[in-house]
Write an enzyme that holds these catalytic residues in place. Structure first.
Site, PDB file in Angstrom:
ATOM      1  N   ASP A  36       0.809  -1.224   0.000  1.00 12.11           N
ATOM      2  CA  ASP A  36       0.000   0.000   0.000  1.00 12.11           C
ATOM      3  C   ASP A  36       0.841   1.271   0.000  1.00 12.11           C
ATOM      4  O   ASP A  36       0.462   2.272   0.601  1.00 12.11           O
ATOM      5  CB  ASP A  36      -0.978   0.007   1.199  1.00 12.11           C
ATOM      6  CG  ASP A  36      -1.848  -1.223   1.204  1.00 12.11           C
ATOM      7  OD1 ASP A  36      -2.357  -1.572   0.135  1.00 12.11           O
ATOM      8  OD2 ASP A  36      -1.993  -1.847   2.266  1.00 12.11           O
TER       9      ASP A  36
ATOM     10  N   LYS B 127       1.920   2.062  -5.199  1.00 18.80           N
ATOM     11  CA  LYS B 127       2.586   1.546  -6.409  1.00 18.80           C
ATOM     12  C   LYS B 127       1.763   1.834  -7.657  1.00 18.80           C
ATOM     13  O   LYS B 127       2.308   2.107  -8.727  1.00 18.80           O
ATOM     14  CB  LYS B 127       2.811   0.028  -6.280  1.00 18.80           C
ATOM     15  CG  LYS B 127       3.732  -0.349  -5.153  1.00 18.80           C
ATOM     16  CD  LYS B 127       3.830  -1.849  -4.982  1.00 18.80           C
ATOM     17  CE  LYS B 127       2.595  -2.507  -4.418  1.00 18.80           C
ATOM     18  NZ  LYS B 127       2.328  -2.224  -3.008  1.00 18.80           N
TER      19      LYS B 127
ATOM     20  N   GLY C  67      -4.586  -4.381  -3.703  1.00 16.98           N
ATOM     21  CA  GLY C  67      -5.634  -3.382  -3.925  1.00 16.98           C
ATOM     22  C   GLY C  67      -4.949  -2.077  -4.244  1.00 16.98           C
ATOM     23  O   GLY C  67      -4.308  -1.494  -3.380  1.00 16.98           O
ATOM     24  N   HIS C  68      -5.012  -1.653  -5.484  1.00 19.91           N
ATOM     25  CA  HIS C  68      -4.303  -0.448  -5.889  1.00 19.91           C
ATOM     26  C   HIS C  68      -5.306   0.633  -6.260  1.00 19.91           C
ATOM     27  O   HIS C  68      -6.083   0.470  -7.191  1.00 19.91           O
ATOM     28  CB  HIS C  68      -3.367  -0.753  -7.070  1.00 19.91           C
ATOM     29  CG  HIS C  68      -2.327  -1.790  -6.733  1.00 19.91           C
ATOM     30  ND1 HIS C  68      -1.573  -2.428  -7.668  1.00 19.91           N
ATOM     31  CD2 HIS C  68      -1.921  -2.286  -5.542  1.00 19.91           C
ATOM     32  CE1 HIS C  68      -0.747  -3.280  -7.066  1.00 19.91           C
ATOM     33  NE2 HIS C  68      -0.955  -3.212  -5.777  1.00 19.91           N
TER      34      HIS C  68
ATOM     35  N   GLN D  82       1.970  -6.229  -3.602  1.00 16.75           N
ATOM     36  CA  GLN D  82       2.538  -6.489  -2.281  1.00 16.75           C
ATOM     37  C   GLN D  82       3.855  -5.712  -2.124  1.00 16.75           C
ATOM     38  O   GLN D  82       4.007  -4.682  -2.755  1.00 16.75           O
ATOM     39  CB  GLN D  82       2.744  -7.993  -2.021  1.00 16.75           C
ATOM     40  CG  GLN D  82       1.452  -8.751  -1.777  1.00 16.75           C
ATOM     41  CD  GLN D  82       0.651  -8.992  -3.031  1.00 16.75           C
ATOM     42  OE1 GLN D  82       1.164  -9.505  -4.013  1.00 16.75           O
ATOM     43  NE2 GLN D  82      -0.606  -8.626  -3.022  1.00 16.75           N
TER      44      GLN D  82
HETATM   45  P1  IMO Z   1      -0.785  -4.243  -2.304  1.00 20.26           P
HETATM   46  O1  IMO Z   1      -0.378  -4.732  -3.643  1.00 20.26           O
HETATM   47  C1  IMO Z   1      -0.864  -4.752   1.997  1.00 20.26           C
HETATM   48  C2  IMO Z   1      -0.720  -8.857   3.566  1.00 20.26           C
HETATM   49  C3  IMO Z   1      -1.975  -9.296   4.287  1.00 20.26           C
HETATM   50  C4  IMO Z   1      -1.391 -10.270   5.293  1.00 20.26           C
HETATM   51  C5  IMO Z   1      -0.279 -10.949   4.494  1.00 20.26           C
HETATM   52  C6  IMO Z   1      -0.665 -12.294   3.894  1.00 20.26           C
HETATM   53  O2  IMO Z   1      -2.096  -3.542  -2.280  1.00 20.26           O
HETATM   54  O3  IMO Z   1       0.313  -3.452  -1.657  1.00 20.26           O
HETATM   55  P2  IMO Z   1      -2.231 -13.016   1.870  1.00 20.26           P
HETATM   56  O4  IMO Z   1      -3.706 -12.796   1.639  1.00 20.26           O
HETATM   57  O5  IMO Z   1      -1.370 -12.410   0.800  1.00 20.26           O
HETATM   58  O6  IMO Z   1      -1.901 -14.439   2.163  1.00 20.26           O
HETATM   59  O7  IMO Z   1      -1.918 -12.209   3.236  1.00 20.26           O
HETATM   60  O8  IMO Z   1       0.070 -10.049   3.453  1.00 20.26           O
HETATM   61  N1  IMO Z   1      -0.934  -8.339   2.203  1.00 20.26           N
HETATM   62  C7  IMO Z   1      -0.942  -7.036   1.882  1.00 20.26           C
HETATM   63  N2  IMO Z   1      -0.842  -5.936   2.651  1.00 20.26           N
HETATM   64  N3  IMO Z   1      -0.980  -4.618   0.671  1.00 20.26           N
HETATM   65  C8  IMO Z   1      -1.047  -5.694  -0.129  1.00 20.26           C
HETATM   66  O9  IMO Z   1      -1.036  -5.607  -1.464  1.00 20.26           O
HETATM   67  C9  IMO Z   1      -1.068  -6.980   0.475  1.00 20.26           C
HETATM   68  N4  IMO Z   1      -1.168  -8.243   0.002  1.00 20.26           N
HETATM   69  C10 IMO Z   1      -1.064  -9.074   1.070  1.00 20.26           C
HETATM   70  O10 IMO Z   1      -2.611  -8.210   4.914  1.00 20.26           O
HETATM   71  O11 IMO Z   1      -0.800  -9.605   6.372  1.00 20.26           O
HETATM   72 MG    MG Z   2      -3.274  -2.322  -1.284  1.00 20.50          MG
END
Ligand code: IMO
Ligand code: MG
Length: 424
Positions: free
Chosen positions: A14, A17, A41-42, A222
């Site tokens: 988050d 990106k 989630g972008h 991520q």
């Molecule tokens: P973006 O691309 C923030 C976190 C989840 C959890 C851990 C594992 O928007 O930056 P999962 O469902 O992947 O097995 O969860 O990773 N997590 C994220 N946190 N932004 C994301 O994506 C995330 N994708 C996974 O909250 O702690």
């Molecule tokens: Mg996100």
């Protein structure tokens, strides 16, 4: 032959990106997603319309960039079709621009049930997004996963029914809700038809694009500290959202990589469980959350908030080979009279600037802060670095000196236009 620019998160996700890729998409012919799934989630605001992108590279919003879902992605077809509809209803020509790798692994409803089941049984919860990401990657590596191209094989139904039966046995044995076999079979047959026009061998396609000198952007999802190898294991996601995952998730070679943009916010945030050295469990953390609207794009979960951590940023930059930083939310941090950034950790009475994802190290690490002057005023209207107030420039220069990396893009507000681009 052109090289691909890569956009990567440097903290726990988050970081904004989508904004970097959206900016690069102005020039990009092709934008690509390499790993993860709809756990991402972008948020991107285009002409006042807010888009929450989950699977499709946000480059597609420019309505002139080909968007590729790479082989490293785990793909939930129902979510993808919802996203396609959403984009179409906003005038995006998805049929012209979307391409899906035939090698991407599919997420099925039983993966989501298993995600919930595993999380409920964990002594130390991860706080997963419950989207079936971990179980889908498990199946990929255990070699029982189904890929996009499998949906078009004559034995697809037979293979799928067998897998559903096995998964239902596991779920039932654990007293968890089982999946409706008939519904999954008929849903996935229908998804297969709907997705067919977009499916291709994206590996060959991407290499052709580079040979044709097309400008390519790989959009990370991520982030570095959520990486299965380099993050705060086990509080991580199940893929490699770092530079290596960009190669394995797209089929690009190391020599095809050009600029690597590391994305950060002027403060930090984390969703889910796990260590977080600069977390602020107080009214300052609450204020950052409110000012920065730090609630999940999809789930609405309040994010944990804190100051920027330069110790871990340096680690992320070294690990990924970032040559540029994109700093977002400069406007948000500028609301504070004074604010801080972590410049070292104190561990068992000793100071260090070396980061480690060792759990004990991170739990014992106390942040050593440097204070900065705030009150930036209206930075959203600043179009150049020179127009920024001196105290904002000081903060940016400090980040550059600490990391040895040029801050090329500066996010100064929520809208697409609120982005300062600097030339080195
Ligand atoms: P973006 O691309 C923030 C976190 C989840 C959890 C851990 C594992 O928007 O930056 P999962 O469902 O992947 O097995 O969860 O990773 N997590 C994220 N946190 N932004 C994301 O994506 C995330 N994708 C996974 O909250 O702690
Ligand atoms: Mg996100």
């Amino acid at each position: 032959m052109s090289k691909a620019s890569v956009v990567l998160g440097c903290f726990y996700g988050d970081e904004g990106k989508g904004r970097t890729t959206d900016y690069l998409a102005k020039f990009a012919d092709v934008s690509v997603r390499a790993s993860g799934g709809n756990n991402a989630g972008h948020t991107i605001v285009v002409n006042g319309v807010k888009f929450a992108m989950r699977l499709i590279p946000s480059g597609i919003l420019s309505n002139k960039t080909i968007a590729v879902i790479g082989n490293g992605v785990v793909l939930n077809p129902e979510v993808l079709l919802g996203e396609i509809d959403m984009l179409k209803s906003n005038g995006i020509d998805v049929d012209k621009y979307l391409k899906i790798s035939n090698k991407a692994h599919l997420i099925f409803p039983y993966h989501c049930n298993l995600d919930v089941m595993l999380e409920n049984r964990r002594a130390h919860k991860i706080g997963t997004t419950k989207n079936g990401i971990g179980p889908a990657y498990c199946d990929k590596y255990e070699r029982s996963g189904l890929r996009v191209e499998d949906m078009y094989k004559s034995n697809f139904e037979e293979v799928l029914r067998h897998i559903i039966k096995t998964k239902n046995e596991m779920l039932a044995a654990s007293g968890e809700p089982t999946c409706d076999e008939e519904k999954i079979v008929s849903d996935y047959k229908s998804y297969a038809e709907k997705l067919k026009p977009y499916v291709c061998d994206t590996i060959t396609f991407l290499h052709k694009c580079l040979k044709e000198d097309k400008f390519m952007v790989v959009e990370g999802a991520q982030a570095t500290l959520l990486d299965i190898d380099f993050g705060s294991y086990p509080f991580v996601t199940s893929s490699n959202p770092t530079i290596g995952g960009i190669l394995t998730g797209t089929g690009l070679a190391a020599k095809d990589i050009g600029d690597v943009y590391g994305v950060i916010k002027a403060y930090s945030s984390r969703v889910g469980e796990g260590p977080y050295v600069t977390e602020l469990n107080d009214e300052i953390g609450d204020r950052i959350r409110e000012l920065g609207h730090e609630y999940g794009t999809v789930t609405g979960r309040p994010r944990r908030c804190g100051w920027l951590d330069l110790v871990s940023l340096k680690y992320a930059i070294d690990l990924n080979g970032c040559n540029y930083i994109n700093l977002n939310h400069l406007d948000t941090i500028g609301h504070f009279d004074t604010f801080k950034a972590c410049i070292a950790y104190e561990v068992n009475g000793e100071q260090t600037t070396d980061f480690s994802t060792n759990e004990e190290f991170l739990e014992n690490a106390k942040p050593v802060y440097k204070e900065f002057k705030g009150n930036f005023g209206d930075v959203a209207s600043c179009k150049t670095f020179d127009e920024l107030p001196e105290q904002a420039k000081e903060y940016i220069r400090y980040i550059e000196e600490y990391t040895g990396t040029f801050v090329k893009l500066i996010g100064t507000g929520a809208d697409r236009e609120n982005m300062i681009v600097r030339e080195q």
